[in-house]
Scaffold this motif. Sequence first.
Motif: not given
Length: 371
Positions: A251-257
């Motif tokens: 989730y973090i890798d797809t929603h943050y750079r």
Amino acid sequence: MKHYKLILVLSLAYLFHPGIAQSQGRNNEEEFKPSPVNQPGSEYPMVNEKGQVRTQISAPEAQKVQLDIGGVKYDMEKDEEGVWTGESAPQDVGFHYYQLNIDGASVSDPGSLYFYGANRWGSGIEVPAQDQEFFALKNVPHGKVEQILFPSKSTDTSRRAFVYTPPEYDLEPQKDYPVLYLQHGYGENETSWPNQGRANLIIDNLLAEGKTKPFIIVMTYGMTNEIEFGGLEDFDIKPFQTVLVNELIPYIDTHYRTKANKENRAMAGLSMGAFETKLITLNKPDVFSHYALFSGGIYEPKELEDRTKPELIFISTGSKERPDAVKSAVSELQKEGFNAVSYVSEGTAHEFHTWRRSLHQLAPLLFQAED
């Protein structure tokens, strides 16, 4: 001889003169100052330079009131108006949980802000430290801490995390960042590092001083509190490991750079969060390259055999905990060729000032490899 007797009499008269005694009392009162984490406008609780905590509460009908801090209960005294006042012995510097005990019932102090610890929202106090500037709110660029809800199929719910992004994050939209996954201890939750840990301010200040590279921090609940205190042998890491590795990180890798690879991913934790960090980094060596344990165990070289060496192993403790064991463990790792670093927080025990200092020491060591 008469001369010495006269001096003695005058000295005693000076000490016991009512006006002078009141003045000395006022000076003593001035040593106590309101805690910086009090409710707005609340004078109590207070703390002095010695680290003594003084608190006050109105409970006219109560028969016994105690201040409960650091595992010790201190009797408080009631005045004619039913106001109870009491103080503790000196405490270590830094943040401490505490509570009041009124006729056998443990309650929060209405004068303090509330922090999640000991499996509840309760009172906290800040004992001034000489090095507190490293986590102080300063006039420097600040990052953001935002709450997110991410889907978790394994727990059939949406789970919460807090994400810190550095000050430059919104100003450099083409830039990607490494990520530190930072875990709390037993009885705490995802609010602990941004609230009592001051994680965001620690990194903001280091960045302003040019002492660390910018990175994202992710803080989520480690699913620690479902077991009874002392029941560590009953703790199963697999549910949280699934949430972290299979759900939160994607989730973090797809929603943050993010720089979405092992080399740019670190995991750290305090106390039981360190225990979780150790288990997950050993179970999933392909996910993280930087490991950090704050007051929560060690790595042994044999545990890290037959795998690529991590970029960094950082192990810390308070000087009142197990400093010799930590230093010895890191020495053994270094002998086997690991990039291992130990840190001992002087004058502190199993408490947040140890862990704030640990994060402050860890951050400049993270993600030093060239892109």
